[in-house]
Design an enzyme around this catalytic site. Structure first.
Site, PDB file in Angstrom:
ATOM      1  N   LYS A   1      32.731  66.281   9.571  1.00 26.18           N
ATOM      2  CA  LYS A   1      32.717  67.623   8.986  1.00 26.18           C
ATOM      3  C   LYS A   1      31.701  67.611   7.858  1.00 26.18           C
ATOM      4  O   LYS A   1      31.850  66.883   6.876  1.00 26.18           O
ATOM      5  CB  LYS A   1      34.103  67.983   8.447  1.00 26.18           C
TER       6      LYS A   1
ATOM      7  N   GLY B   1      40.004  78.132  -3.142  1.00 24.40           N
ATOM      8  CA  GLY B   1      40.975  78.256  -4.216  1.00 24.40           C
ATOM      9  C   GLY B   1      41.315  79.677  -4.620  1.00 24.40           C
ATOM     10  O   GLY B   1      42.142  79.897  -5.483  1.00 24.40           O
TER      11      GLY B   1
ATOM     12  N   ALA C   1      39.250  76.849   4.503  1.00 26.00           N
ATOM     13  CA  ALA C   1      39.260  77.224   3.087  1.00 26.00           C
ATOM     14  C   ALA C   1      39.699  78.660   2.844  1.00 26.00           C
ATOM     15  O   ALA C   1      39.317  79.578   3.555  1.00 26.00           O
ATOM     16  CB  ALA C   1      37.883  77.027   2.454  1.00 26.00           C
ATOM     17  N   GLY C   2      40.489  78.833   1.832  1.00 27.98           N
ATOM     18  CA  GLY C   2      40.882  80.171   1.420  1.00 27.98           C
ATOM     19  C   GLY C   2      42.085  80.731   2.156  1.00 27.98           C
ATOM     20  O   GLY C   2      42.524  81.827   1.873  1.00 27.98           O
TER      21      GLY C   2
ATOM     22  N   ASN D   1      44.603  72.771   4.449  1.00 29.81           N
ATOM     23  CA  ASN D   1      44.971  71.607   3.654  1.00 29.81           C
ATOM     24  C   ASN D   1      45.784  72.019   2.429  1.00 29.81           C
ATOM     25  O   ASN D   1      47.007  71.879   2.414  1.00 29.81           O
ATOM     26  CB  ASN D   1      43.722  70.810   3.257  1.00 29.81           C
TER      27      ASN D   1
END
Lengths: 66, 367, 256
Positions: free
Chosen positions: C97, C158, C184-185, C206
């Site tokens: 990744k 975040g 993400a997010g 995650n």
């Protein structure tokens, strides 16, 4: 002789193997990745690979990441 | 390299007639509730089952067109360089064996014609020639374009299918748009109506828009000559062709045109009648399928129909067209087909303004 | 019904990729892998802290899982390529990744560096999954460079305010032929369900799992949300919209 481990200068005995160095640090061989002068050393060669003067070592490990 | 030819062959085994006949009103209702429609939804809208929903479709199509294009209409006019032709297209007035007056503009005549057309206020020009690589070779077209560049802001070409190198050269000279109709997307029908000549190669013509797009053409205008074969299937495939170019060449804007087969001199084939209702349906269904595509409607259609279709999805119109060679200055060759909407640029302009549309003469001009 | 997630020529049942970072204790990772039914897990490579050695993370990861080492920490394409090669040489397999971040404030992936790294690594036979902004041109370039999938961010890292990049992701889904994995997010299972309904191929979760008071239960919640969103996408959403009628009919001329 002198070597560089993870960016720091370190003195070790002449003709040390990778295994010698790892046990010196109390590291489990199976838990780390060792790179000497940008080449990864396979686990089975830790016992036989002799470290040379001014070799550049990186001792890495897998950590959590996303 | 993938090509539209290969893409289209995926549809070879599809049973169009069965699909079109088995659509239900419920199918159409569900499709009209969707935000985006796919290929089969679009085909369903072209079926006769959508007849009852035309008004609803028109409302949607009109509002999408307003959202994407505002109240603007691009005006252009065709300029015929030559009507010599070495092809045998059974439906066309320029057919090689037709005994018509043939002519080809000289450099001086091109300038005369260009001056006359520019006086009308036209800045977008569509250059046409018959399909004859001997009498109107590539170099002739190229040199004519170099002259034309001094008179017009944007040049479109509607000439025989060219090679990639040729398209590249024309693109470098500043040609913006390729207009090229496949006539019919039915390969066997295509071969039936194109008896001889270079145009007989179905695949070379089919892949020409890809070559132009690859060469950097800013826009392509595609279409089928509706009436040569089953118009629904032909129009569907022409629409897929624009979809293919849009998806594979994001730098090239796509447009569709809906020429209906008309009786021209020497027209020796039976055409399949396409009603005003059908052509209306085609336009509004296409708008729902490809919201950002341009839609062009030519002077083959009556002024009344053009006015009525205008708010439903049309974005480009030709004006004061002559399909003769030298039609604006001194006629040197007979016409390709008969014009129905004979309004002058001024008259069309006035009509557009009265319908609250802004006529646009210069859409694009590179700095 | 078989609806397998295919990436890098491998087939997976689960469309939930998990991460191995930020857990209160690493032993949670194996429990999370189990309750999430995830088959792909990300991990990172770091210089060891020689004064404070830790146990290998691999001990907590089920053996049959596909490892997806990341290049976190890389600020340039050269660094990313280096990390990828080390990961492969040390036995982590050929999946990578790519994550190249050069700013500490917004943690935005650098698309240009990412394209360069992808070109090189794909040529070397890596299965490359680049983490990117949902930019159309970057996505297209990565596809051409040989990426196995693209991983657009759902929102800036975040932010945890829902899928802020929704429209951009939906353009990628529409135009990119390789799988789109939203990364993400994603703060809540409902966010994951939303992007799956839109047609995303998978999600990488995650923080949202690791930072839950009960990561094992949350991992299962995400698995269900992703499955649910996927099924909704396959079934097709039924939109109902009101259509206004014009005061004077637009098609009246046809019947005059």
């Amino acid at each position: 002789m002198e070597i560089i481990v993870n960016g720091n200068l370190k003195s070790i005995e002449d003709s040390s193997t990778v295994s010698n160095l790892l046990s010196n640090y109390n590291l489990n061989e199976k838990h780390v990745i060792v790179q000497i002068n940008e080449i990864v050393i396979p686990l089975e060669k830790y016992n036989s690979h002799i470290i040379k003067h001014m070799d550049k070592l990186e001792i890495l490990s897998l950590v959590g990441g996303g | 390299m993938s090509s539209f030819y290969n893409y289209l062959s995926n549809w070879d085994k599809f049973d169009y007639i069965k699909f079109l006949q088995s659509r239900t009103e419920i199918d159409i209702k569900q499709i009209l509730e969707k935000e985006k429609i796919n290929e089969l939804d679009f085909l369903a809208l072209l079926s006769s089952k959508s007849d009852l929903f035309l008004e609803q479709m028109a409302v949607k199509s009109s509002s999408i067109t307003k959202r994407e294009f505002g109240q603007t209409i691009l005006i252009f006019t065709p300029l015929y360089l030559s009507n010599f032709c070495s092809n045998g297209c059974t439906y066309c007035g320029f057919h090689k064996k037709n005994k018509i007056k043939r002519g080809k503009l000289t450099k001086k005549e091109i300038i005369d014609e260009a001056i006359k057309i520019r006086e009308l206020g036209i800045q977008h020009i569509l250059i046409l020639t018959g399909g004859d690589r001997i009498r109107s070779p590539f170099e002739y077209i190229r040199d004519s374009i170099i002259i034309m560049k001094q008179f017009f802001k944007s040049i479109s070409i509607e000439v025989y299918a060219l090679s990639e190198e040729e398209y590249l050269e024309l693109h470098r000279l500043g040609v913006d748009n390729l207009t090229l109709y496949q006539e019919t997307y039915n390969k066997s029908r295509y071969e039936e109506v194109h008896l001889y000549g270079e145009k007989r190669s179905y695949e070379y013509r089919l892949s020409a828009p890809e070559r132009a797009a690859k060469s950097g053409f800013r826009s392509v205008t595609l279409g089928a000559l509706l009436g040569l074969d089953n118009p629904v299937i032909d129009f569907f495939k022409a629409s897929l062709h624009t979809l293919y170019i849009r998806d594979n060449f994001p730098g090239t804007e796509v447009n569709i045109s809906l020429p209906r087969l008309r009786n021209s001199m020497g027209n020796s084939i039976k055409s399949i009648e396409l009603s005003d209702k059908d052509i209306t349906k085609f336009i509004i269904a296409y708008r729902l399928f490809i919201p950002r595509s341009g839609i062009s409607l030519s002077t083959r259609e009556s002024s009344k129909l053009r006015n009525n279709l205008l708010p439903l999805g049309i974005t480009k119109m030709s004006a004061q067209s002559k399909t003769t060679v030298g039609g604006h200055s001194e006629v040197k060759g007979d016409e390709q087909f008969e014009i129905s909407d004979k309004r002058s640029v001024k008259e069309l302009h006035r009509d557009l303004v009265s319908m609250s549309f802004q006529p646009v003469y210069k859409d694009w001009d590179i700095i | 019904m078989s609806d397998l997630f295919v990436v890098g020529e491998k087939k997976f049942n689960s469309r939930l990729l998990t991460g191995s970072g930020k857990y209160s204790r690493d032993s949670l990772i194996s429990e999370v892998c189990e309750s999430s039914k995830s088959e792909i897990i990300t991990l990172a490579l770091r210089r060891i802290d020689l004064n404070n050695p830790v146990k290998s993370l691999l001990d907590y990861i089920p053996k049959n899982m596909q490892l997806l080492p990341n290049t976190s920490g890389a600020r340039t394409w050269e660094e990313a390529v280096k990390i990828a090669r080390i990961a492969r040489d040390s036995g982590c397999g050929n999946w990578i990744k790519i994550e190249i971040i050069r700013d500490n404030k917004y943690l935005m992936p650098d698309g240009l560096e990412t394209i360069k790294a992808t070109e090189i690594l794909a040529k070397e036979g890596f299965i490359v999954l680049p983490y990117i902004n949902g930019d159309y041109y970057i996505g297209k370039s990565l596809e051409n460079a040989g990426a196995a999938a693209v991983m657009p961010l759902g929102s800036p890292i975040g932010s945890n305010r829902g899928i802020k990049c929704k429209e951009l992701i939906s353009i990628l889904i529409e135009t990119i032929k390789i799988p789109v994995i939203v990364d993400a997010g994603i703060g809540k299972p409902s966010d994951a369900a939303l992007v799956m309904e839109m047609g995303a191929d998978a999600c990488l979760i995650n923080s949202a799992i690791a930072s839950s008071p009960d990561p094992v239960l949350m991992a299962n919640a995400f698995a269900l949300a992703i499955e649910s969103g996927r099924k909704a996408y396959l079934a097709g959403l039924g939109h109902v919209k009101d259509l206004a009628q014009a005061s004077s009919p637009l098609t009246g001329f046809l019947y005059e």
